[in-house]
Design an enzyme around this catalytic site. Structure first.
Site, short mmCIF file in Angstrom:
data_model
loop_
_atom_site.label_atom_id
_atom_site.label_comp_id
_atom_site.label_asym_id
_atom_site.label_seq_id
_atom_site.Cartn_x
_atom_site.Cartn_y
_atom_site.Cartn_z
N ASP A 80 44.29 37.74 37.08
CA ASP A 80 42.97 38.39 37.19
C ASP A 80 42.00 37.32 36.69
O ASP A 80 42.15 36.88 35.43
CB ASP A 80 42.88 39.55 36.60
N ASP B 82 44.26 50.43 45.14
CA ASP B 82 44.13 50.99 43.82
C ASP B 82 44.32 52.53 43.88
O ASP B 82 43.37 53.29 43.94
CB ASP B 82 42.62 50.41 43.26
#
Length: 253
Positions: A11, A130
């Site tokens: 990330d 997600d």
């Protein structure tokens, strides 16, 4: 049977790798190029880069990072975060990515999946989901896991595959960064309805969790971050364990 892939996830925000828990409590975890080279040398099967900055500047910084990484490592690279158009897909592929991961933009405009697959092939299009449990089912969340779209995960995955998604990156918000293991119930349910590979993401904390992700969750690939970034485990350690458990793993030369 295809080998189970081990995929480090980086990330990236403002040019640095960061990591949190349940998409919160973000901490610095290192330099993306150095980490990418380390994981490549350790035997990672692929690398995934996600821009969590969500600004134009942040996206451009990530593409610069990917360009540098693509010149240093020779395994498939996936880029996600801020991919909102076919031109964004093109820019990511030109920077050196092999695949793009699309999450929020695909929910807002499902046709982006179809256009991307028609233009560059389904193998380039990864649907990132997600997912968080709401009642007895799972919903798709956006905005860094803060906003419930009300969209059922299983229904969305089926639709996205019909539109041309070639892979599913399944992120469990509930399990993310906890170290308690992958969300096996969720992963298995998605795997049972998916005709394309499913990547389990979120929650790995012990070697046993990786085996469970494949055997119980039926995942085709395993994504991990914190364990590697903070050197709690290495890729060779994980692969050796899984190979000894009888799973099909690329151990390298």
């Amino acid at each position: 049977m295809l080998a189970t892939r081990i995929i480090p996830c980086l990330d990236v925000e403002d040019g640095r790798v960061v990591k949190g828990t349940s998409f919160k409590q973000i901490k610095d975890a290192g330099d993306p190029l150095e980490l990418a080279k380390k994981y490549y040398q350790q035997g990672a099967d692929e690398l995934t880069f996600l821009d969590i900055g969500a600004t134009y500047k942040s996206k451009q910084t990530l593409l610069d990072v990917v360009q540098s990484v693509a010149q240093a490592v020779f395994i498939p690279l996936t880029v996600g975060g801020g991919i909102r158009s076919v031109d964004d897909i093109r820019q990511a592929l030109l920077a050196g990515a092999d695949k793009v991961s699309i999450c929020s933009a695909a929910i807002k405009n499902p046709n982006l999946i179809k256009e991307g697959a028609q233009t560059y092939g389904s193998q380039c299009i990864v649907l990132s989901v997600d997912a968080k449990k709401v009642g007895s089912s799972w919903h798709c969340f956006v905005a860094g896991g803060r906003v419930d779209t009300g969209l059922d995960v299983l229904e969305w995955v089926k639709k996205a595959i019909d539109l041309g998604a070639g892979e599913i990156l399944l992120n469990s918000i509930d399990a993310d960064g906890t170290g308690d293991g992958y969300d096996l119930e969720l992963t298995k349910k998605v795997g049972e309805i998916s005709s394309v590979p499913v990547i389990a993401s979120g929650g790995a904390g012990k070697l046993e969790h990786f085996e469970q992700g494949v055997r119980v969750g039926k995942a085709d690939a395993l994504l991990l971050a914190s364990l590697l970034h903070y050197e709690k485990m290495t890729i060779p350690q994980i692969k050796k364990y899984l190979s000894e458990k009888g799973l099909n793993i690329r151990l390298g030369a």
